[in-house]
Enzyme design. Structure first.
Site, mmCIF file in Angstrom:
data_model
loop_
_atom_site.group_PDB
_atom_site.id
_atom_site.type_symbol
_atom_site.label_atom_id
_atom_site.label_comp_id
_atom_site.label_asym_id
_atom_site.label_seq_id
_atom_site.Cartn_x
_atom_site.Cartn_y
_atom_site.Cartn_z
ATOM 1 N N SER A 147 0.841 -1.216 -0.006
ATOM 2 C CA SER A 147 -0.002 0.140 -0.013
ATOM 3 C C SER A 147 0.941 1.354 0.050
ATOM 4 C CB SER A 147 -1.083 -0.130 1.196
ATOM 5 O OG SER A 147 -1.466 1.359 1.558
ATOM 6 N N TYR A 160 -2.313 -1.030 10.557
ATOM 7 C CA TYR A 160 -2.102 -1.498 8.918
ATOM 8 C C TYR A 160 -0.961 -0.762 8.420
ATOM 9 C CZ TYR A 160 -3.666 -1.008 4.085
ATOM 10 O OH TYR A 160 -3.819 -1.227 2.751
#
Length: 263
Positions: A147, A160
């Site tokens: 990401s 995350y």
């Protein structure tokens, strides 16, 4: 587009929806054999529908349910791929989760769940694919889904961001370790993509505009654009590429606040 992908066997974790589904359909269009990993029983219908789409594209596919955090499930996933299609060529570790929590309120349960799925789960996928490639002297390919938050800090999503930062160095370390065996290991770092995980956010026009304002190219990406990056990385066109994080974010990591000479 990439003729060398024809007949190759590709495992994609978390492929019942979103980026995983897009990857499954893209590799199917390349006439690869697709192994769709999914987590929940309620996803079985979605998987059957994807398999029908894949067959319409002239490729073959199977669905295998399993939890990416469980070693025995991923070992069985690789075994099922090899048993069905005779080999494994490409492993795409895509399964991932997120949830928003202020960091001072983040429970160990939430921390462990995200780290276990996003980071440990990807390591298990890498390890089992590597064990198969090394044992069978296969110059395979592994793609990890990261990401932009391996680069961009993300308040309320510390677990995350930590998982994605870990994926970056895990990918680079494994790429360095297995390069002499010509096993290529790369990752993709998507920016804002129009997937089910973002559906609620993008339904709100104000929130959607707030995201678009962070993207110099001015639009939210499509899952197919990430799948295209994965197909390239898996193909012989990327034969000299390993240890790369391919950032596909419309420029989100380019400090958009400085666009037009601001700052």
């Amino acid at each position: 587009m990439y003729k060398d992908l024809q007949g190759k066997t590709v495992i994609i974790t978390g492929a019942a929806t979103g980026l995983g589904k897009a990857c499954a359909l893209r590799f199917a269009s390349e006439k690869a054999n697709i192994v769709i990993n999914y987590y929940e029983e309620k996803q079985e219908k979605d998987v059957h529908d994807i398999i029908d789409e894949i067959k319409d594209l002239g490729a073959e596919a199977i669905g295998v349910r399993g939890d990416v955090t469980q070693e025995e499930d991923i070992r069985a996933l690789v075994e099922e791929a090899v048993s069905t299609f005779g080999k494994l060529d490409v492993m795409i570790n895509n399964a991932g989760i997120e949830n928003e929590v202020p960091s001072h309120e983040l429970s160990m349960e939430d921390w462990n769940k995200v780290i276990s799925t996003n980071l440990t789960g990807q390591f298990i996928g890498c390890r089992e694919a590597l064990a198969y490639f090394v044992k069978n002297q296969i110059q395979g390919c592994i793609i990890n889904m990261s990401s932009v938050h391996e680069i961009i800090p993300w308040p309320h999503f510390v677990h995350y961001a930590a998982s994605k930062g870990g994926i970056k160095l895990m990918t680079q370390t494994l790429a360095l370790e297995y390069a002499p065996k010509r096993i290529r290991i790369n990752s993709i770092a998507p920016g804002a993509i129009n997937t089910p995980i973002n559906e609620e956010k993008f339904k709100d026009p104000k929130k959607k505009k707030g995201v678009i304002d962070l993207i110099p190219m001015g639009y939210i990406g499509k899952p197919e654009e990430i799948a295209a990056a994965a197909a390239w990385l898996a193909s012989s066109e990327a034969s000299y590429v390993t240890g790369l994080t391919l950032i596909a974010d419309g420029g989100m990591t380019l400090y958009p606040g400085f666009q037009a000479g601001k700052g």
